[in-house]
Design a protein around this motif. Sequence first.
Motif, PDB file in Angstrom:
ATOM      1  N   LEU A 117     -26.175 -66.977 -17.149  1.00  0.00           N
ATOM      2  CA  LEU A 117     -25.513 -67.971 -16.299  1.00  0.00           C
ATOM      3  C   LEU A 117     -25.694 -69.383 -16.821  1.00  0.00           C
ATOM      4  O   LEU A 117     -26.818 -69.809 -17.109  1.00  0.00           O
ATOM      5  CB  LEU A 117     -26.126 -67.902 -14.887  1.00  0.00           C
ATOM      6  N   ARG A 118     -24.593 -70.107 -16.936  1.00  0.00           N
ATOM      7  CA  ARG A 118     -24.673 -71.571 -17.127  1.00  0.00           C
ATOM      8  C   ARG A 118     -23.979 -72.208 -15.941  1.00  0.00           C
ATOM      9  O   ARG A 118     -22.860 -71.818 -15.590  1.00  0.00           O
ATOM     10  CB  ARG A 118     -23.994 -72.000 -18.419  1.00  0.00           C
ATOM     11  N   HIS A 119     -24.659 -73.178 -15.337  1.00  0.00           N
ATOM     12  CA  HIS A 119     -24.102 -73.781 -14.122  1.00  0.00           C
ATOM     13  C   HIS A 119     -24.488 -75.263 -14.050  1.00  0.00           C
ATOM     14  O   HIS A 119     -25.598 -75.618 -14.455  1.00  0.00           O
ATOM     15  CB  HIS A 119     -24.647 -73.027 -12.886  1.00  0.00           C
ATOM     16  N   GLU A 145     -33.116 -77.030 -17.074  1.00  0.00           N
ATOM     17  CA  GLU A 145     -33.715 -76.281 -18.199  1.00  0.00           C
ATOM     18  C   GLU A 145     -32.641 -75.539 -18.999  1.00  0.00           C
ATOM     19  O   GLU A 145     -31.561 -75.201 -18.477  1.00  0.00           O
ATOM     20  CB  GLU A 145     -34.756 -75.280 -17.688  1.00  0.00           C
ATOM     21  N   HIS A 146     -32.961 -75.269 -20.245  1.00  0.00           N
ATOM     22  CA  HIS A 146     -32.106 -74.472 -21.137  1.00  0.00           C
ATOM     23  C   HIS A 146     -33.089 -73.669 -22.008  1.00  0.00           C
ATOM     24  O   HIS A 146     -33.330 -74.005 -23.166  1.00  0.00           O
ATOM     25  CB  HIS A 146     -31.246 -75.416 -21.971  1.00  0.00           C
ATOM     26  N   PRO A 147     -33.688 -72.624 -21.402  1.00  0.00           N
ATOM     27  CA  PRO A 147     -34.826 -71.981 -22.071  1.00  0.00           C
ATOM     28  C   PRO A 147     -34.526 -71.403 -23.455  1.00  0.00           C
ATOM     29  O   PRO A 147     -35.344 -71.573 -24.376  1.00  0.00           O
ATOM     30  CB  PRO A 147     -35.238 -70.872 -21.090  1.00  0.00           C
ATOM     31  N   SER A 178     -31.033 -84.451 -19.986  1.00  0.00           N
ATOM     32  CA  SER A 178     -31.054 -83.348 -20.947  1.00  0.00           C
ATOM     33  C   SER A 178     -31.947 -82.179 -20.523  1.00  0.00           C
ATOM     34  O   SER A 178     -33.172 -82.296 -20.487  1.00  0.00           O
ATOM     35  CB  SER A 178     -31.530 -83.863 -22.309  1.00  0.00           C
ATOM     36  N   ARG A 179     -31.303 -81.038 -20.274  1.00  0.00           N
ATOM     37  CA  ARG A 179     -32.080 -79.812 -19.994  1.00  0.00           C
ATOM     38  C   ARG A 179     -32.796 -79.348 -21.267  1.00  0.00           C
ATOM     39  O   ARG A 179     -33.818 -78.689 -21.213  1.00  0.00           O
ATOM     40  CB  ARG A 179     -31.134 -78.732 -19.475  1.00  0.00           C
ATOM     41  N   VAL A 180     -32.222 -79.701 -22.422  1.00  0.00           N
ATOM     42  CA  VAL A 180     -32.852 -79.324 -23.695  1.00  0.00           C
ATOM     43  C   VAL A 180     -34.196 -80.041 -23.830  1.00  0.00           C
ATOM     44  O   VAL A 180     -35.201 -79.449 -24.246  1.00  0.00           O
ATOM     45  CB  VAL A 180     -31.925 -79.675 -24.884  1.00  0.00           C
ATOM     46  N   ALA A 181     -34.229 -81.318 -23.431  1.00  0.00           N
ATOM     47  CA  ALA A 181     -35.482 -82.073 -23.526  1.00  0.00           C
ATOM     48  C   ALA A 181     -36.549 -81.424 -22.656  1.00  0.00           C
ATOM     49  O   ALA A 181     -37.671 -81.167 -23.112  1.00  0.00           O
ATOM     50  CB  ALA A 181     -35.258 -83.521 -23.090  1.00  0.00           C
ATOM     51  N   LEU A 232     -30.946 -85.935 -29.376  1.00  0.00           N
ATOM     52  CA  LEU A 232     -30.204 -85.300 -28.276  1.00  0.00           C
ATOM     53  C   LEU A 232     -28.864 -85.988 -28.079  1.00  0.00           C
ATOM     54  O   LEU A 232     -28.734 -87.188 -28.279  1.00  0.00           O
ATOM     55  CB  LEU A 232     -30.992 -85.412 -26.971  1.00  0.00           C
ATOM     56  N   ARG A 233     -27.912 -85.202 -27.607  1.00  0.00           N
ATOM     57  CA  ARG A 233     -26.581 -85.744 -27.339  1.00  0.00           C
ATOM     58  C   ARG A 233     -26.615 -86.645 -26.100  1.00  0.00           C
ATOM     59  O   ARG A 233     -27.335 -86.360 -25.145  1.00  0.00           O
ATOM     60  CB  ARG A 233     -25.605 -84.579 -27.106  1.00  0.00           C
ATOM     61  N   ILE A 234     -25.802 -87.683 -26.152  1.00  0.00           N
ATOM     62  CA  ILE A 234     -25.594 -88.516 -24.955  1.00  0.00           C
ATOM     63  C   ILE A 234     -24.770 -87.665 -23.981  1.00  0.00           C
ATOM     64  O   ILE A 234     -23.651 -87.262 -24.288  1.00  0.00           O
ATOM     65  CB  ILE A 234     -24.775 -89.778 -25.334  1.00  0.00           C
ATOM     66  N   GLN A 235     -25.337 -87.381 -22.799  1.00  0.00           N
ATOM     67  CA  GLN A 235     -24.692 -86.454 -21.848  1.00  0.00           C
ATOM     68  C   GLN A 235     -23.679 -87.219 -20.993  1.00  0.00           C
ATOM     69  O   GLN A 235     -23.885 -87.405 -19.789  1.00  0.00           O
ATOM     70  CB  GLN A 235     -25.751 -85.808 -20.963  1.00  0.00           C
ATOM     71  N   SER A 236     -22.576 -87.637 -21.609  1.00  0.00           N
ATOM     72  CA  SER A 236     -21.634 -88.503 -20.880  1.00  0.00           C
ATOM     73  C   SER A 236     -21.114 -87.829 -19.603  1.00  0.00           C
ATOM     74  O   SER A 236     -20.838 -88.495 -18.614  1.00  0.00           O
ATOM     75  CB  SER A 236     -20.478 -88.913 -21.785  1.00  0.00           C
ATOM     76  N   HIS A 272     -31.001 -80.972 -33.900  1.00  0.00           N
ATOM     77  CA  HIS A 272     -30.075 -81.416 -32.845  1.00  0.00           C
ATOM     78  C   HIS A 272     -29.528 -80.137 -32.215  1.00  0.00           C
ATOM     79  O   HIS A 272     -29.145 -79.220 -32.928  1.00  0.00           O
ATOM     80  CB  HIS A 272     -28.947 -82.260 -33.450  1.00  0.00           C
ATOM     81  N   PRO A 273     -29.473 -80.072 -30.867  1.00  0.00           N
ATOM     82  CA  PRO A 273     -29.001 -78.825 -30.254  1.00  0.00           C
ATOM     83  C   PRO A 273     -27.493 -78.628 -30.356  1.00  0.00           C
ATOM     84  O   PRO A 273     -27.001 -77.521 -30.109  1.00  0.00           O
ATOM     85  CB  PRO A 273     -29.410 -78.996 -28.777  1.00  0.00           C
ATOM     86  N   GLY A 274     -26.754 -79.692 -30.706  1.00  0.00           N
ATOM     87  CA  GLY A 274     -25.301 -79.603 -30.744  1.00  0.00           C
ATOM     88  C   GLY A 274     -24.731 -79.608 -29.324  1.00  0.00           C
ATOM     89  O   GLY A 274     -25.425 -79.232 -28.391  1.00  0.00           O
ATOM     90  N   PRO A 275     -23.517 -80.057 -29.114  1.00  0.00           N
ATOM     91  CA  PRO A 275     -22.644 -80.634 -30.135  1.00  0.00           C
ATOM     92  C   PRO A 275     -23.094 -82.050 -30.516  1.00  0.00           C
ATOM     93  O   PRO A 275     -23.549 -82.803 -29.666  1.00  0.00           O
ATOM     94  CB  PRO A 275     -21.279 -80.672 -29.430  1.00  0.00           C
ATOM     95  N   VAL A 276     -22.933 -82.353 -31.821  1.00  0.00           N
ATOM     96  CA  VAL A 276     -23.386 -83.661 -32.332  1.00  0.00           C
ATOM     97  C   VAL A 276     -22.248 -84.673 -32.210  1.00  0.00           C
ATOM     98  O   VAL A 276     -21.121 -84.376 -32.581  1.00  0.00           O
ATOM     99  CB  VAL A 276     -23.778 -83.543 -33.826  1.00  0.00           C
TER     100      VAL A 276
HETATM  101  N1  ASP Z   1     -25.582 -77.534 -25.901  1.00  0.00           N
HETATM  102  C1  ASP Z   1     -26.716 -78.098 -25.207  1.00  0.00           C
HETATM  103  C2  ASP Z   1     -26.605 -77.904 -23.714  1.00  0.00           C
HETATM  104  O1  ASP Z   1     -25.715 -77.232 -23.246  1.00  0.00           O
HETATM  105  C3  ASP Z   1     -26.926 -79.527 -25.570  1.00  0.00           C
HETATM  106  C4  ASP Z   1     -25.807 -80.464 -25.194  1.00  0.00           C
HETATM  107  O2  ASP Z   1     -24.798 -80.059 -24.649  1.00  0.00           O
HETATM  108  O3  ASP Z   1     -26.013 -81.638 -25.443  1.00  0.00           O
HETATM  109  O4  ASP Z   1     -27.434 -78.423 -23.000  1.00  0.00           O
END
Ligand code: ASP
Length: 319
Positions: A117-119, A145-147, A178-181, A232-236, A272-276
């Motif tokens: 699931l992604r939500h 989170e994004h385990p 950022s859930r990645v962070a 990390l990507r800027i989460q606009s 970098h987790p992408g997208p860059v």
């Molecule tokens: N792909 C990763 C995520 O879904 C990072 C990102 O979108 O910036 O969290």
Amino acid sequence: MDFPRHLLEIEALTRAQIELLLSLAGRFKRERTAARAAVTSGSEPAVDRRGLLRGRTVVTLFFEPSTRTRASFEVAARALGADVLSFQKDASSVIKGESLEDTVRNLDAIGADVLVLRHPAAGAHRLVARAVKASVINGGDGAHEHPTQALLDALSLRESLGTLEGKVVSIVGDIAHSRVARSNIHCLSKLGARVRVGGPSTVIPLGIEKLGCTVVRSLKEALEGADAVMALRIQSERISDARLPSARDYARTWGLNSRTLSLLPKEAVILHPGPVNRGVEMSNDVLESPRSLVMDQVGSGVAVRMAALALCLRAEVAP
Ligand code: ASP
């Protein structure tokens, strides 16, 4: 085998569980590299894992866009012999107003063994895990989170640095959204690394240190003495106000380029987790340099997701 039935958050995993998953993922990654080399040279792969999840059904259920996570979960599930159903929100009854809970209960009744699931809502995976019999894997919940991303980052880092014990990993960018962070701070610190976080002060959450990291105030401080830097990507899509400088200002103060990289030790690696956003978080030459692990991270993603599926479903992997 001591591994939870659901993979929801790194925060809830022990170091031993993380190590177990990484060691299985490392094995799957080596096997896949050998198998792909065998196929290109016209011979039979030495190991075929398609028996492991034969007869099982993996459903990918993404309420937010994804390239790498969805594709690699689906490739991973097929590599283990599972059937894959790719749920399309816009072609489903969600559009008619069906709730998340009802949607997942129905997919459960159809026979899903795993729901990935992604939500956009933080915590959605917990609600789903309570509602279904299937295993639930969190493919990213809001900014929480994004385990599997943190696990694949750890796999690439360990393969490249040997160990994470005592290593310094700097995470720079939009930490607040950022859930990645968050997953990485938990994962890297559980594996013994020292984690630094840095970025424009408006996107550094107050009290983030409590998760087990130190806050740095400049890119120079982030890079000096680091073994790895993760941009990390800027989460606009998650920023509703003017919390960040322009892309140009961001690139000048926090962007990785050949000038700023001179501050990073020579043997340190870049992730970098992408997208860059090319030219914002990092320049083209940095992204494509030999120190960049960005494409290796994508390869680790398939292996980590294979391991996550196998462990959550208690598949017996022969030694
Ligand atoms: N792909 C990763 C995520 O879904 C990072 C990102 O979108 O910036 O969290």
